[in-house]
Enzyme design. Sequence first.
Site, PDB file in Angstrom:
ATOM      1  NE  ARG A  27      -3.603   0.071   2.507  1.00 32.47           N
ATOM      2  CZ  ARG A  27      -4.839   0.090   2.034  1.00 32.47           C
ATOM      3  NH1 ARG A  27      -5.358  -1.008   1.522  1.00 32.47           N
ATOM      4  NH2 ARG A  27      -5.568   1.187   2.072  1.00 32.47           N
ATOM      5  CD1 TRP A  72       2.802   5.747  -2.831  1.00 35.85           C
ATOM      6  CD2 TRP A  72       1.216   7.297  -2.549  1.00 35.85           C
ATOM      7  NE1 TRP A  72       2.622   6.387  -4.031  1.00 35.85           N
ATOM      8  CE2 TRP A  72       1.657   7.336  -3.895  1.00 35.85           C
ATOM      9  CE3 TRP A  72       0.228   8.184  -2.148  1.00 35.85           C
ATOM     10  CZ2 TRP A  72       1.132   8.231  -4.828  1.00 35.85           C
ATOM     11  CZ3 TRP A  72      -0.300   9.079  -3.069  1.00 35.85           C
ATOM     12  CH2 TRP A  72       0.159   9.093  -4.408  1.00 35.85           C
ATOM     13  N   GLY A  97      -4.775   8.702   4.337  1.00 37.81           N
ATOM     14  CA  GLY A  97      -5.788   9.584   3.752  1.00 37.81           C
ATOM     15  C   GLY A  97      -5.173  10.939   3.478  1.00 37.81           C
ATOM     16  CD  GLU A 457      -2.770  -3.140 -17.969  1.00 37.96           C
ATOM     17  OE1 GLU A 457      -3.146  -1.971 -17.915  1.00 37.96           O
ATOM     18  OE2 GLU A 457      -2.275  -3.737 -17.012  1.00 37.96           O
ATOM     19  CG  HIS A 480      -3.425  10.915 -37.809  1.00 41.23           C
ATOM     20  ND1 HIS A 480      -3.725  11.628 -38.954  1.00 41.23           N
ATOM     21  CD2 HIS A 480      -4.088   9.733 -37.916  1.00 41.23           C
ATOM     22  CE1 HIS A 480      -4.556  10.918 -39.703  1.00 41.23           C
ATOM     23  NE2 HIS A 480      -4.783   9.758 -39.105  1.00 41.23           N
TER      24      HIS A 480
HETATM   25  C1  AGP Z   1      -1.888  -1.333 -12.205  1.00 46.00           C
HETATM   26  O1  AGP Z   1      -0.762  -2.021 -12.592  1.00 46.00           O
HETATM   27  C2  AGP Z   1      -1.682  -0.119 -11.485  1.00 46.00           C
HETATM   28  N1  AGP Z   1      -0.874  -0.314 -10.359  1.00 46.00           N
HETATM   29  C3  AGP Z   1      -2.839   0.840 -11.313  1.00 46.00           C
HETATM   30  O2  AGP Z   1      -3.038   1.411 -12.549  1.00 46.00           O
HETATM   31  C4  AGP Z   1      -4.203   0.308 -10.798  1.00 46.00           C
HETATM   32  O3  AGP Z   1      -4.764  -0.547 -11.742  1.00 46.00           O
HETATM   33  C5  AGP Z   1      -5.129   1.500 -10.501  1.00 46.00           C
HETATM   34  O4  AGP Z   1      -4.570   2.276  -9.487  1.00 46.00           O
HETATM   35  C6  AGP Z   1      -6.537   1.085 -10.146  1.00 46.00           C
HETATM   36  O5  AGP Z   1      -6.578   0.312  -8.989  1.00 46.00           O
HETATM   37  P1  AGP Z   1      -7.879  -0.508  -8.617  1.00 46.00           P
HETATM   38  O6  AGP Z   1      -8.056  -1.553  -9.660  1.00 46.00           O
HETATM   39  O7  AGP Z   1      -7.595  -1.083  -7.267  1.00 46.00           O
HETATM   40  O8  AGP Z   1      -9.015   0.456  -8.609  1.00 46.00           O
END
Ligand code: AGP
Length: 585
Positions: A27, A72, A97, A457, A480
């Site tokens: 996290r 984070w 938060g 992706e 383009h």
């Molecule tokens: C994915 O590899 C990423 N770490 C990130 O884009 C992630 O998918 C995004 O933060 C959304 O998270 P969620 O699926 O938990 O909502």
Amino acid sequence: MCGIIGYAGSGNAGEIIYDGLLRLEYRGYDSAGIAVLSNGKTEIVKSAGRVEKLNTSAQLLGGNVGIGHTRWATHGKPDDKNAHPHRSGRITVVHNGEIENYAELKKQLAASGERFLSETDSEVIPCLINRFYGGNLLEAAIKCAKMLNGSYAFLAMCDGCEEIVAAKFRSPVIVGQGENCAYCSSDEPALAGKCPTLYILEDGDFAVITKSSVKIFDENMRPVNRAPVINSAGEQSLALCGYPHYMIKELWEAPAAVKNTLSAFAGVEAEARAAFAGADRVIFTGCGTAYHAALLGKRYFCELAGIPAEAEYAGELRYNGIQGGKKTVLVAVTQSGETADTVEAARLYKNSGAAVLAVTNCPHSAIARIATLTVPVCAGPEICVAATKSYSAQIAALAAMALSVSGGKRQIDTDCAPALISQTLQDIDIYALAEMCARARGVYFMGRGIDYAVALEGSLKLKEVSYIAGGGYPSGELKHGTLALIDGTTLSVFIICDGELAAKSMDAVEQTLSRGGMAAVLTTLPEVQRQFARRAEVISLPECNKYLSPLVSAAALQLLAYRVAVVLGRDPDKPRNLAKSVTVE
Ligand code: AGP
């Protein structure tokens, strides 16, 4: 997006919290800290960097009650002084938060003599609780919470008092009782094997945990009952099981994730179909990888179910001036179910009267509690910050839903999907392409139709685990503008699995090659393989139905990103600056 954990019991709190922080580290991993109550006084250890830096010092903390944090960074650099816990007077706090009115609060508190030691928004919390504290920690925490705007999950302790108070608003907190102990945490995996039964706090809830009890209250200090839920996270799912990284372990778990998700869809199929009856607007949303799955959802609904659909980033959808209504269906895709932008988009649409379908891997998450219906993604805990198996399982859930809503007009045998993914992972040789990526100045991913969604992706995956610049584009857009970037130092990776659009993407490969660019082609189509056999790096994927091909091409691109990260010596599980669950906006 920051992990918090609290423990009150008879075990060694320092060691238990350290172990919990290791499980929560996905996290956020900018800094970590632990506070333990020892003979009535609070001892704190904290440091910039990974949780393991606290290994030795955590063992030395003596005491049975404590709180911990893995950060984070939002406000303030990831250094020692900004690491949590933060302290004021007798009060110690960890927070997940964002406190939006922190600057104003800091100014007011500073004017009345408070000295702040960090640059964080969080430090106002212990200051306020300390000011309000008159012998009752819960009461002081409630008074503090009333002053805060933004989102918070915080844990507070007080010198001389063997309890922890938890508060929750728009960031997750779960509480649970173990044997002779109680815990609070940001998520379920941290408590796997420790608490079989959990209580998920709702916004505005407070909890008081002691060695022998877990009590939940509202903001008026009235007891609140929350239904117990079974902790579904198993300790086994958190182990590396011999793999060098979670990313590759979880990639190999994709076939099972897809299989389980397809089976689970049967349980919600009737309700899902009913949700779309009479709808005049269908929107798919999500963030990051989940948004890329949402894009595929849109295509599946348009092409398989014949239902016009849109897709928009959750953070944009919220501000586009349109808010749904009774005939709207919002399909919100999210692994964690806690991503702030996705959760808030879902809340907005739900309040407008729209049906909200949450396609999520976390059945007890915030979005699952908002949604009209949860469409289960059964990927199991995903520890690697880069999403892999959850994306594959989201694609499977969305394809199953579109096929079902088509009412049998379109039929595809999805049972073969898990085997196709396994075959891809086993058979493809991606090493040479990984070396090419590692050497390239920029890597661009292109495709058309469903291949474009997968290209986006592929690009995100490579960027986040390798830090190589690049992007994803519709291959028709190359001429383009993007073509100006192509030279002998750039690599263009084309995904060509849609037979109807293949010729057009093949033109884009030719345009790249004729300008001296390096090109790679990932394809399920034998004619495309033959066309570029000696002129580009060709990755041959198992032949399959076009609508199942995203599962195959995504697996190959995930494996590619992983191999590039390994070649470059990056940590694919914990990419710099990122966190798994983005609970701030
Ligand atoms: C994915 O590899 C990423 N770490 C990130 O884009 C992630 O998918 C995004 O933060 C959304 O998270 P969620 O699926 O938990 O909502």
